[in-house]
Scaffold this active site. Sequence first.
Site, PDB file in Angstrom:
ATOM      1  N   ASP A  57       0.603  -1.326  -0.066  1.00  7.31           N
ATOM      2  CA  ASP A  57       0.029  -0.291   0.195  1.00  7.31           C
ATOM      3  C   ASP A  57       1.119   0.906  -0.133  1.00  7.31           C
ATOM      4  OD1 ASP A  57      -1.569  -1.848   0.786  1.00  7.31           O
ATOM      5  OD2 ASP A  57      -3.344  -0.326   1.747  1.00  7.31           O
ATOM      6  N   LYS A 106      -6.858   3.270  -2.791  1.00  6.18           N
ATOM      7  CA  LYS A 106      -6.713   3.469  -1.627  1.00  6.18           C
ATOM      8  C   LYS A 106      -7.030   5.181  -1.221  1.00  6.18           C
ATOM      9  CE  LYS A 106      -5.161   1.972   2.692  1.00  6.18           C
ATOM     10  NZ  LYS A 106      -4.254   1.324   3.665  1.00  6.18           N
ATOM     11  N   LYS A 113     -10.330   0.258  -2.297  1.00  7.39           N
ATOM     12  CA  LYS A 113     -10.029   0.128  -0.998  1.00  7.39           C
ATOM     13  C   LYS A 113     -10.577   1.177   0.036  1.00  7.39           C
ATOM     14  CE  LYS A 113      -6.672  -1.460   2.941  1.00  7.39           C
ATOM     15  NZ  LYS A 113      -5.106  -2.375   3.294  1.00  7.39           N
TER      16      LYS A 113
END
Length: 244
Positions: free
Chosen positions: A103, A169, A199
């Site tokens: 991430d 995300k 996400k």
Amino acid sequence: MSLPSTISIETLTPEAVAKTIDHALLKPDMTIAEVLEGCRLCAKYQTASVCVKPCDVKYAAAELEGTGVDVGTVIGFPHGNSPTNVKVCEALTAIDDGAVELDMVINIGHLKSGQLDEVRNEIRELTAAAKAKLPSCCVKVIFECSLLTDEEKITACKLSEEARADYVKTSTGFSTGGATIADLKLMRANTNPNTTHVKASGGIRTLDFLIECLQAGADRIGASATTAIVDEMRARKAAASTSQ
């Protein structure tokens, strides 16, 4: 585990809910013992993954080997300010240590400065390097939506998609705000669902909000309240079963 076409308490199962969760173990003062305890929780609930600090990847990978729970980590966390070569080095080291999900935080200041080619190329370079080393590696790009305008969020979606990242995300969980339904809908509307997942992360502490995030287009949920969320799902399913 794939989600049902209609997302609700009635259509979901506790197992399906758990498989949407990347269990976050990212607090700066978290000890190795606490990380290992969190990994065992992930194995117990069968979450999609655990997301740990880069320094803890090797411990998580050893603890979760053979459990079916993936190990993820964060890159350029939490502000995205590291130079590209440092982020790439961090990503490759994490893979060496056992991470299969990364991430990465976008360079927020450079995005807001309009350095779009630079931002796109950074995501592309990291994604390409990670997948060259581990083809199955999953790369997620963290925007920190609370610091961006809607136009900047849309731009970040396009840049991430052009760079072939797997996910966009919402947040790190360490800034001025977390996931919002409006941001999730915006991100889902501005990415191709066949190639780019979404996400939700930051402030997701209840089952009801998790379900709202899924309904808004999220595919994966970053959360640390896994026990409370999954246990609440089990309790509601049990109550519904006894009332029939």
